[in-house]
Each structure stands twice: as C-alpha cells, then as structure tokens.
Scaffold this motif. Sequence first.
Motif, short mmCIF file in Angstrom:
data_model
loop_
_atom_site.label_atom_id
_atom_site.label_comp_id
_atom_site.label_asym_id
_atom_site.label_seq_id
_atom_site.Cartn_x
_atom_site.Cartn_y
_atom_site.Cartn_z
N VAL A 315 -0.78 9.41 9.71
CA VAL A 315 -0.83 9.76 8.29
C VAL A 315 0.51 9.35 7.65
CG1 VAL A 315 -1.06 11.64 6.64
CG2 VAL A 315 -2.43 11.63 8.72
N HIS A 316 0.42 8.66 6.53
CA HIS A 316 1.60 8.11 5.87
C HIS A 316 2.11 9.13 4.86
CE1 HIS A 316 3.53 5.51 2.74
NE2 HIS A 316 4.13 5.09 3.82
N LEU A 317 3.30 9.72 5.12
CA LEU A 317 3.74 10.85 4.31
C LEU A 317 4.73 10.43 3.21
CD1 LEU A 317 4.06 13.46 7.17
CD2 LEU A 317 2.22 13.22 5.52
N TYR A 319 5.35 7.37 -0.38
CA TYR A 319 4.85 6.29 -1.23
C TYR A 319 5.56 5.01 -0.80
CZ TYR A 319 2.46 9.27 -4.61
OH TYR A 319 1.58 10.12 -5.21
N ASP A 320 4.82 3.92 -0.72
CA ASP A 320 5.45 2.63 -0.48
C ASP A 320 5.56 1.93 -1.82
OD1 ASP A 320 5.73 3.09 2.17
OD2 ASP A 320 3.99 1.91 2.79
N LEU A 321 6.80 1.77 -2.28
CA LEU A 321 7.05 1.22 -3.61
C LEU A 321 7.65 -0.17 -3.47
CD1 LEU A 321 8.58 4.46 -5.17
CD2 LEU A 321 6.22 3.66 -5.35
N GLY A 363 13.39 4.75 2.69
CA GLY A 363 13.39 4.04 3.97
C GLY A 363 13.25 2.54 3.84
N HIS A 364 13.52 1.83 4.96
CA HIS A 364 13.36 0.38 5.14
C HIS A 364 14.40 -0.45 4.38
CE1 HIS A 364 9.71 1.63 7.01
NE2 HIS A 364 9.02 1.81 5.90
N LEU A 365 15.54 0.15 4.00
CA LEU A 365 16.52 -0.58 3.20
C LEU A 365 17.14 -1.76 3.98
CD1 LEU A 365 16.18 2.13 1.71
CD2 LEU A 365 18.58 2.00 1.10
N ASP A 394 8.89 -6.31 2.27
CA ASP A 394 9.98 -5.66 1.56
C ASP A 394 9.44 -4.56 0.63
OD1 ASP A 394 12.00 -5.21 -0.60
OD2 ASP A 394 13.11 -6.73 0.52
N HIS A 395 9.82 -3.32 0.86
CA HIS A 395 9.46 -2.20 -0.03
C HIS A 395 10.35 -1.00 0.26
CE1 HIS A 395 7.14 -0.91 3.54
NE2 HIS A 395 7.23 0.31 3.06
N VAL A 396 10.28 -0.01 -0.61
CA VAL A 396 11.00 1.25 -0.35
C VAL A 396 9.96 2.29 0.07
CG1 VAL A 396 12.50 3.05 -1.29
CG2 VAL A 396 12.61 0.73 -2.22
N HIS A 397 10.17 2.90 1.22
CA HIS A 397 9.34 4.06 1.58
C HIS A 397 10.01 5.26 0.93
CE1 HIS A 397 6.87 6.76 4.09
NE2 HIS A 397 7.96 7.51 4.10
N PHE A 398 9.33 5.85 -0.07
CA PHE A 398 9.90 6.98 -0.80
C PHE A 398 9.13 8.25 -0.42
CE2 PHE A 398 9.90 9.86 -4.49
CZ PHE A 398 11.26 10.11 -4.55
ZN ZN Z 1 5.89 3.93 3.92
#
Ligand code: ZN
Length: 433
Positions: A315-317, A319-321, A363-365, A394-398
């Motif tokens: 489960v993805h907790l 937002y992927d922005l 995340g993922h910076l 490339d995205h930000v996991h917020f």
């Molecule tokens: Zn994510």
Amino acid sequence: MRIPIIAANLLLLPLSLALTGCGKPSLDVDPSLTTIGQATPVPVHVQDSRGVSKLTATLAQNGAQYQAWQTTAPSKSADTTFNFNVGSKTTPQLRDGSAHLIIEATSGGLFHRTTHWEREISVVTQPPVVSADSDQHYLYLGMADLATMNVTGSYTSAGVRVGNQTFRAWPMPGGKPGLFSLFAFAWNMPPGTMPLAYASNAAGNDVTMPLTVVFPKKEQPVYTQHEIQLTDQFMQKVLGELDPNGTGDPVERFVKINTEMRKSNNKTLADLRLKTVDRFLWHQPFTRQSHAQAEATFADVRSYIYHSKKIDQQVHLGYDLAVTQHVGVEASNDGRVVWAAPIGIYGNCIVVDHGYGLQTIYGHLSRIDVHEGDMVKRSQIMGLSGMTGMAGGDHVHFAMQLDGVQIDPKEWWDEHWIQDHVVRRVDLPGFGK
Ligand SMILES: [Zn+2]
C-alpha cells in the motif's frame, strides 16, 4: 590427625571471615521504580556469597514506619532476586504523596551484616480522571481529527488511543486549561474501532473514556488498485541501489526490499514522532508541490507484476508528485527539519516537523540542501526531486504522519478543514491571516 586440622581451621578463620563472613550484601533496585500504587511489583536483586538470611521492605511516611514485606526463609544463593508487591493494598495507612521505601538485606554470613537501601518514592493510589469533549468526531480511514480533554489527578501520559496506536495529548496552547490531541484513524484501522481518550499514571492506573464518533460508511475513501509493471531495467536499478552486494534470485531480493526494507524504513520514519515540539510551527494551510501532477495518491494498493506474474502487493502511503526532472522540492509548511539523509526505499529523504507530532516527508530526492535542525519556511526549496530509492522516474514522494502514523495529507491542504477541525478547538495563532 584431627587436632592439627582444627588448629589449621582456627588459624584460617580470621582470613575467611575477612573474605566472606563479614561482607555486606550488595543490593539493587530498578531505578525506574519511583512510584507505587495499590500493589506495585518491587524486584530486588541481592548479591552475597553467603546468601541472604533476611530481607525486609519498610514504607516510611509522615514520621511513621510500616513493614511492607519480609522474607519467610533465608536464601542460600549468592545471587537472588526477590519479587514482592508493596502499596496501599498491604499498607492501607499509606496516603497519596511522598514516602520512603526502605529495604534492608541481611547477609547469611557469620556476622549477619545488613545493607540499608532507601529511595524517595511517590505514592499514587488514586487513578486519574479523564473526560473528553462531547463533539461528534467523524472518522474517515487514513484521516485525522482533534479532540480536547481534561485530566485530573496524577498522570504520566494522556492522549487518544485508537486500537494499538496512541496519539499524545498536549497542554492547550496559550495557557488555556485542558489538553488536546491530534489523532488519526489509520487507513487500515478496522472500522468499529473506538477511539478512547486515556490517561495513565506510573502506578499502573489507566483510565479511558470513549470519544463520540460517527463513521460514515458510505463516504469512506475507496483505495484504488494499481498494477506496477516491473521491467528488468527497474529491477536492476532498485537492486543495484538498495541491495548492491546481494546475490540470488532477483525477484526474491526485490520482494525482500519491498516488504522488509519498507517496513523498517517506515519504522525509522515513525520513530521521528519523538522529535517534535509542543507548539504549532505553522499558521497557514499546508501546500502541495507547485505545478505537480499526482501520479499516485494515498493508500493506493499496488500489485507488482514481473513477467506477467504478480510477485508482491503493497500500500502506497503518500502522493507521488511529478513536475519535471530535478525540480525544487518545496517545504509544505513552516517547520523544523528532523531528518535529511537517505532512508532505504525512500532514497534521499527529508522529514519536517510542524509541531505536536505532525510531520511531512519528502522522498526520492536527487539532492538535499537542508540539514537536521534547520528551520524552513512554507514553499522554501529544500533540495531537488529525483529518483533515488525505489523510484522508476523523477518525482517527489510526499507523505504526512501524525505521531508516527501515516495519514492522507489532503485535508491539511484544505484551509476550511483546518478551520473546522483544528482552529475551532484550539488556538492556532495567526491562522488564515
Ligand atoms: Zn511514492
């Protein structure tokens, strides 16, 4: 032949006395024992090579002494732990307040030397009293709310308990009487779980009062199902980065990262709950990364497909922005950086504390430009987006967490929701201005 032996023994006696006969027992009691209630366990560890002939526990309060416990038989062992209970059940004369616990251990050696041990303790026999607000709290899976409460009597912790999760209560801001607690009804909490206002004290008393709640069944979020197609290229990227020295079946290694590493990374995030402050560091709604597309939302259920076969589900907790590559990552609100370093699947990660256990996660910076302890402003650029950790693009996991429980950030982007659920109940100076 007998006489010389006795003579030898006599000669040796003073020496053996010095070694064993006149030693004092050494005694220790867990330093965490500072409060006793109705019947509080007291483990006492005693070491004496000649054993312990007697151990007594006495309670002294207001000039009077009460025998609380004593051994009924000596112990021959050099190393003994005595376990007994003391408190108002066996010493009804005790009153709530300060007292002294005195323990005396007498050696089993020839001179019966005694060790005296004493500690000031608090006597707390009365449980605290907790009363919660009478608001109707609407519960939605993955969402937060705020309850106010009053606690009287001696207590060491208070808050809201939902299932096995606890959310701390804090003194009302602005010196107002009472407490408040921001709490969450986690995305996976069984419906029907009753949130309880609770208070407990060091004597082991724990009292609860259920909150008044409504669980609108039909309006609960429905988690969307997604399939993630794992390419060999993605698999290689993830394994190379997160399990560089691993060997064996790539699928097994991937699943291990996705389950065990994910779990441990989430624990690292949750433990940051303790790095919070007891004040609101923010006074505006939270923001979402500017111009970003949401590629994944909170509590999406992801099936991981590899060569047409489902190999995992998570489960993805958050937002992927996504915006473009290496876009500036914005702080969602004013706060203090409590983490700025890699965390496994989240790659290079920043966590910002906003006070009272409310924190945002990025995340993922590809680059981190802040340090732990830095104060950041809403929309301040803290680094650049990227695809470190378990990210295919490339995205930000917020993500957002409340006292270590990950929640849906969307309500915190909504000024009206904050007005209605937070500002209406507690002082949030300057909010909306
Ligand atoms: Zn994510």
